[in-house]
Design a protein around this motif. Structure first.
Motif, mmCIF file in Angstrom:
data_model
loop_
_atom_site.group_PDB
_atom_site.id
_atom_site.type_symbol
_atom_site.label_atom_id
_atom_site.label_comp_id
_atom_site.label_asym_id
_atom_site.label_seq_id
_atom_site.Cartn_x
_atom_site.Cartn_y
_atom_site.Cartn_z
ATOM 1 N N ARG A 124 -109.975 -66.011 6.601
ATOM 2 C CA ARG A 124 -109.895 -65.395 5.274
ATOM 3 C C ARG A 124 -110.099 -66.511 4.270
ATOM 4 O O ARG A 124 -109.308 -67.436 4.217
ATOM 5 N N GLY A 125 -111.135 -66.415 3.480
ATOM 6 C CA GLY A 125 -111.428 -67.474 2.536
ATOM 7 C C GLY A 125 -111.865 -68.726 3.273
ATOM 8 O O GLY A 125 -112.429 -68.658 4.355
ATOM 9 N N TYR A 126 -111.543 -69.872 2.717
ATOM 10 C CA TYR A 126 -111.988 -71.134 3.295
ATOM 11 C C TYR A 126 -110.817 -71.927 3.855
ATOM 12 O O TYR A 126 -109.684 -71.779 3.396
ATOM 13 N N TYR A 184 -109.512 -75.748 4.070
ATOM 14 C CA TYR A 184 -109.708 -77.037 3.421
ATOM 15 C C TYR A 184 -109.028 -78.116 4.242
ATOM 16 O O TYR A 184 -107.809 -78.086 4.425
ATOM 17 N N TYR A 201 -114.848 -80.380 -1.186
ATOM 18 C CA TYR A 201 -114.195 -80.042 -2.444
ATOM 19 C C TYR A 201 -113.503 -81.287 -2.952
ATOM 20 O O TYR A 201 -112.863 -82.017 -2.194
ATOM 21 N N ARG A 238 -114.674 -78.455 3.286
ATOM 22 C CA ARG A 238 -114.539 -77.019 3.075
ATOM 23 C C ARG A 238 -115.297 -76.295 4.175
ATOM 24 O O ARG A 238 -116.485 -76.524 4.366
ATOM 25 N N ASP A 294 -107.944 -72.032 -4.812
ATOM 26 C CA ASP A 294 -107.449 -70.653 -4.846
ATOM 27 C C ASP A 294 -108.300 -69.704 -3.993
ATOM 28 O O ASP A 294 -108.124 -68.501 -4.031
ATOM 29 N N ASP A 295 -109.224 -70.271 -3.227
ATOM 30 C CA ASP A 295 -110.065 -69.398 -2.401
ATOM 31 C C ASP A 295 -109.944 -69.740 -0.921
ATOM 32 O O ASP A 295 -110.859 -69.541 -0.147
ATOM 33 N N GLY A 296 -108.802 -70.285 -0.555
ATOM 34 C CA GLY A 296 -108.609 -70.623 0.847
ATOM 35 C C GLY A 296 -107.278 -71.307 1.037
ATOM 36 O O GLY A 296 -106.403 -71.242 0.182
ATOM 37 N N ARG A 297 -107.137 -71.985 2.184
ATOM 38 C CA ARG A 297 -105.868 -72.655 2.443
ATOM 39 C C ARG A 297 -106.113 -74.072 2.945
ATOM 40 O O ARG A 297 -107.136 -74.366 3.566
#
Ligand SMILES: [Zn+2]
Length: 73
Positions: free
Chosen positions: A45-47, A49, A17, A40, A25-28
């Motif tokens: 939960r989510g991705y 980073y 990314y 990424r 906004d789709d991970g931490r």
């Protein structure tokens, strides 16, 4: 704008990314490196980073702290 073609491709594929931290906004973010380049990976939960200091392909310095250090030289 990316440092090299391989990085551009990795960003296109979603493996990396590139962009400001606050737009994630789709991970931490899992580390504290001050950068706009992240690896990424699928997390619980989510991705997840992972901020990086150097491009894994061409080796160029990418993080803001390294850029600042380069400028002082
Ligand atoms: Zn590169």
């Amino acid at each position: 704008m990316n440092c090299c073609e391989a990085m551009g491709e990795a960003v296109d594929r979603g493996a990396m990314y590139q962009g400001p931290k606050h737009r994630i906004d789709d991970g931490r973010i899992v580390n504290e490196i001050d950068t706009e380049y992240f690896i990424r990976s699928a997390g619980g939960r989510g991705y997840d980073y992972l901020g990086i200091n150097y491009c894994p392909f061409c080796g160029r310095a990418l993080s803001n702290s390294l850029w600042a250090a380069e400028k002082k030289k």
